[in-house]
Design an enzyme around this catalytic site. Sequence first.
Site, PDB file in Angstrom:
ATOM      1  N   CYS A  84       0.885  -1.173   0.000  1.00 32.62           N
ATOM      2  CA  CYS A  84       0.000   0.000   0.000  1.00 32.62           C
ATOM      3  C   CYS A  84       0.916   1.212   0.000  1.00 32.62           C
ATOM      4  CB  CYS A  84      -0.911   0.018   1.226  1.00 32.62           C
ATOM      5  SG  CYS A  84      -1.947   1.507   1.304  1.00 32.62           S
TER       6      CYS A  84
ATOM      7  N   CYS B 165      -0.567   4.306   2.497  1.00 33.52           N
ATOM      8  CA  CYS B 165      -0.614   4.194   3.963  1.00 33.52           C
ATOM      9  C   CYS B 165      -0.407   2.743   4.387  1.00 33.52           C
ATOM     10  CB  CYS B 165      -1.925   4.758   4.514  1.00 33.52           C
ATOM     11  SG  CYS B 165      -3.395   4.138   3.682  1.00 33.52           S
ATOM     12  N   SER B 166      -1.487   2.072   4.843  1.00 30.16           N
ATOM     13  CA  SER B 166      -1.332   0.692   5.300  1.00 30.16           C
ATOM     14  C   SER B 166      -2.604  -0.104   5.050  1.00 30.16           C
ATOM     15  CB  SER B 166      -0.986   0.666   6.798  1.00 30.16           C
ATOM     16  OG  SER B 166      -1.998   1.333   7.548  1.00 30.16           O
ATOM     17  N   CYS B 167      -3.265   0.118   3.913  1.00 28.03           N
ATOM     18  CA  CYS B 167      -4.478  -0.630   3.584  1.00 28.03           C
ATOM     19  C   CYS B 167      -4.140  -2.116   3.509  1.00 28.03           C
ATOM     20  CB  CYS B 167      -5.058  -0.141   2.254  1.00 28.03           C
ATOM     21  SG  CYS B 167      -5.622   1.576   2.326  1.00 28.03           S
TER      22      CYS B 167
END
Length: 229
Positions: free
Chosen positions: A126, A129-131
């Site tokens: 991702c 961000c941190s999906c």
Amino acid sequence: MSSDTHHDHDHEHQGQEHDVAQHDPEAAERNKVPYWGKRLYAIRELLIEKGILTADEIQEQIDYMEARSPANGARIVARAWVDPAYKDRLLNNPKGACAEMGVDASGLVEFVVLENTDKVHNLVVCTLCSCYPRPILGRPPDWYKSFAYRSRAVVEPRAVMREFGTELADDVEVRVFDSSADMRYLVLPRRPAGTEHFSEDELAGLVTRDSMIGVSQAKEPTAAKALVS
């Protein structure tokens, strides 16, 4: 006249605000929490005060989120390895296939399962961000959220995988998929050779979180046995 009465309180700071934390263990714990954690406590208390949620309902959701782990994904992968019909459903209707295994992926907007083959290896990142497919894998590891991984996985995926101990042949195509708020991915790793007689539970033990992200492959049977012994 003397007195033997002993006071636990410190009277040297009279006039200052009394520290209620010394009587309230929960308040003492909150005082140790950083800024963002204190905001969460405040939101929780506001939700309870307004009657929107009860403390028990909030705790149930916390317990549910904490229970999500890579073990969910490992069970799904192992089932796909032993059941071709299930594998087909997983690739074509991932949410429905997850539901069959008791995993609720309905909260994901779009969810795609990427199958690794002898000629194609998939890697998930991702870049923003941190999906991450949390219902299936739980919380993302810190390295997945790091800027180094998010930036390098797209430009030099083989070098990144090499740092995780994964060396692919030159004729294997590496495909990188960028997760987003609307799209989550799960890698279906290749089944290791020599596992024809493994039970589904034994196969699940070979599936790691990293192999479902794509930075590594499933554990080899000998490596898995060495770890157990």
